[in-house]
Scaffold this active site. Sequence first.
Site, PDB file in Angstrom:
ATOM      1  N   TYR A 126       0.786  -1.233   0.000  1.00  0.00           N
ATOM      2  CA  TYR A 126       0.000   0.000   0.000  1.00  0.00           C
ATOM      3  C   TYR A 126       0.820   1.286   0.000  1.00  0.00           C
ATOM      4  CZ  TYR A 126      -3.859  -3.156   0.629  1.00  0.00           C
ATOM      5  OH  TYR A 126      -4.760  -4.163   0.435  1.00  0.00           O
ATOM      6  N   PHE A 411     -10.963  -4.209  11.100  1.00  0.00           N
ATOM      7  CA  PHE A 411     -11.991  -4.166  10.054  1.00  0.00           C
ATOM      8  C   PHE A 411     -11.420  -4.718   8.756  1.00  0.00           C
ATOM      9  CE2 PHE A 411     -10.050   0.037  10.627  1.00  0.00           C
ATOM     10  CZ  PHE A 411      -9.536   0.284   9.382  1.00  0.00           C
TER      11      PHE A 411
END
Length: 411
Positions: A126, A411
């Site tokens: 990322y 999450f």
Amino acid sequence: MTDVEVRGITEDEMRDYLRCAGSGFHNGSDVSDEYLAYARLYMDDLSRRLGAFVDGGVCGTTGSFSTELTVPGGTTVPMSAVTQVTVLPTHRRRGLLREMMDAQLRDAAARGEIVAMLIAAEWPIYGRFGYGMAIEAAATIVDARTAVFRDPEMHGTIEIVDLKTLRELAPPVFDRHRLRTPGAIHRTAVHWDLSLDVIPTPGEEPSKKRMRVVHRDRAGVVDGYAVYDPKDEWVHNRPNVKLSVYPMIAATCDAEADLWRYLCSIDWVTEVDAQVRSIDEDIRHLFVNGRVARQVERCDNMWVRLLDVPAAMAARRYESPVSLVLDVRDDVFGDGRFRLEGNANTASCTPTTDPSDVTVNVDVLGAAYLGGARLAPYAYDGRITETTDGAIAAFDRGMRTARAPWATTGF
């Protein structure tokens, strides 16, 4: 490069989306009706569940939901919580991930979210899209057999509760913790139900031995809670019980210390293993012999991406005053130069044409944003440079916080 269409999925495409995500995370490609109904609980806004379509089929996924992120100084900012990022193993190296990441970042910015955050399955992925490693986590392990507390007195009381009671009592405690903890995010009612297994994941039933406790202060106010799973084995006809603790949240220091006292004092318990703890949690001082406690498995946890640099930098506070001009390099939203002025009470970050003191890549700025990363190591490969002597050190002092950021919601 393969022609890719990236867009929000429709109701009819949910099963294909989940099949792709399940394949990418090695959870299987079958999607039952039960799991589809379960997924609808948290996939409430399908415009935020992006599919990468190749020849009409879903071959990549990325999802997000909007929430509030606590930043240094105790303020909160609108954040895009990124999840379900996958590409089918049959469609790797075709540019699908880049197409999805670019679309998702621009969509989140258009919605007014100024930060994005995610958990990375792999370190190298990322940074290419402007995310920086901002929050670490670790496990704290205590040898309960030899743990003797310097102060053995409880400063409150512990109460064993059932799931329904914990669901009622935990959210106010969590919010007290969340609003003083950079890296923590707001939880919706559905997120609470999922995180506590009020609604279990199909095929992943919680442990039948699970225990839940709350801590009350001397006035009877609930200010802490813990959930733990005991695992026991008998060795030479003697019971050995290890506790796996997650979560354990406390709104006060007394509550946290009492929870540790309680967990270490349970009969037959030989070891307490608390997961996803803050990296600056150091409980050795609680014990007569500090070596009974140790921190293990320290690793990267959350990665942060700034979507609106001036809004994000103005929203947080700076424990050490900072005043300098930043030249920020961003391949997605464009480079920008900003004057940053900040202290413990107020901050501003505005466009300027003044000469820069520091040039910094947006991923490095994301890494430092919550106060947990030092800037100096990024100078080794040129991702941050200075034109004013001492500017990086001054910027570093301003960005750092006394407490490490801690992400207490996955999450």
